[in-house]
Design an enzyme around this catalytic site. Structure first.
Site, PDB file in Angstrom:
ATOM      1  N   HIS A 138      40.778  40.076  45.591  1.00  0.00           N
ATOM      2  CA  HIS A 138      41.581  39.162  44.764  1.00  0.00           C
ATOM      3  C   HIS A 138      40.634  38.519  43.765  1.00  0.00           C
ATOM      4  O   HIS A 138      39.521  38.095  44.134  1.00  0.00           O
ATOM      5  CB  HIS A 138      42.243  38.084  45.633  1.00  0.00           C
TER       6      HIS A 138
ATOM      7  N   THR B 178      28.113  44.567  53.194  1.00  0.00           N
ATOM      8  CA  THR B 178      28.244  43.823  51.934  1.00  0.00           C
ATOM      9  C   THR B 178      27.376  44.416  50.827  1.00  0.00           C
ATOM     10  O   THR B 178      27.513  44.021  49.669  1.00  0.00           O
ATOM     11  CB  THR B 178      27.833  42.347  52.136  1.00  0.00           C
ATOM     12  N   LYS B 179      26.443  45.296  51.195  1.00  0.00           N
ATOM     13  CA  LYS B 179      25.564  45.935  50.206  1.00  0.00           C
ATOM     14  C   LYS B 179      25.522  47.437  50.500  1.00  0.00           C
ATOM     15  O   LYS B 179      25.691  47.855  51.650  1.00  0.00           O
ATOM     16  CB  LYS B 179      24.152  45.368  50.302  1.00  0.00           C
TER      17      LYS B 179
END
Ligand code: COA
Length: 177
Positions: A104, A156-157
């Site tokens: 979002h 996340t990476k």
């Protein structure tokens, strides 16, 4: 939205939901895997050969989904493919994992989060990857060939080829050698 587009969208959504119900409920016997793959192709996904698809799989937008040969997807996996998801040859996605390709949009200040819309970032999973159970892979991530993602990790990476990563956020614990 113009009136002429509404029925098309209605029928696309109806077709997609019917496909999701079939994929979700059919068991992973060989014959049903073939049926599931055909259903997914009919909705616009690129699906390779010999895919193994357990029950409970939820797919959001088949049009941007590519699953290559000999991929295995375990029970209760969620693939949010609106931003694009590619899964390479022979890769395995563990029970209850979630691969997410949309965020979002976070508006400036304290504006409502509900309406600014979505941003789309493709997730690319290489060949021969093992994604453990309960993993979350965030939008825009690339997982290199042969990598392993430990159970319960939040990725996340991007992950280097042949790395073993684990944890929240996922960090490299060692390289395969
Ligand atoms: C990652 C994994 C493959 C093990 O790799 P490994 O190289 O053998 O790792 P080790 O067991 O030697 O652990 C190395 C370190 O990583 C940590 N670790 C291992 N798996 C972890 C995980 N999933 N989350 C967080 N940390 C983890 C260990 O606690 C250890 O930490 P320490 O050095 O501080 O003691 C395994 O732990 C795992 O998560 N397997 C997934 C199982 C699964 O999902 N099965 C379902 C089938 S689809």
């Amino acid at each position: 939205m113009s009136k002429s587009k509404t029925p098309n969208k209605f029928f696309k959504n109806l077709g997609d939901y019917t496909a999701i119900l079939l994929i979700s409920f059919l068991p992973h016997l060989s014959i049903f895997n073939k049926i599931k793959a055909s259903v997914m192709r009919s909705r616009g996904a690129l699906i390779g050969k010999r895919t193994k698809l357990l029950s409970g799989i939820w797919i959001d937008d088949f049009s941007f989904l590519e699953i290559n040969d000999d991929v295995s997807i375990a029970k209760d996996v969620i693939l949010v493919a609106t931003g694009g998801i590619k899964i390479g040859h022979r890769s395995m996605v563990g029970y209850g994992s979630k691969i997410l390709s949309t965020n979002h949009i976070i508006p400036p200040g304290k504006e409502s989060l509900r309406f600014p819309g979505l941003e789309y970032k493709k997730v690319t999973i290489g060949n021969d990857v093992w994604i453990g159970a309960g993993v979350i892979i965030l939008p825009g991530i690339t997982v290199g060939d042969g990598a392993i993602i430990g159970a319960g990790s939040v990725v996340t990476k991007s992950v280097n080829p042949y790395a073993i990563v684990a944890g929240v956020p996922a960090k490299t614990i060692r390289m395969r050698n």
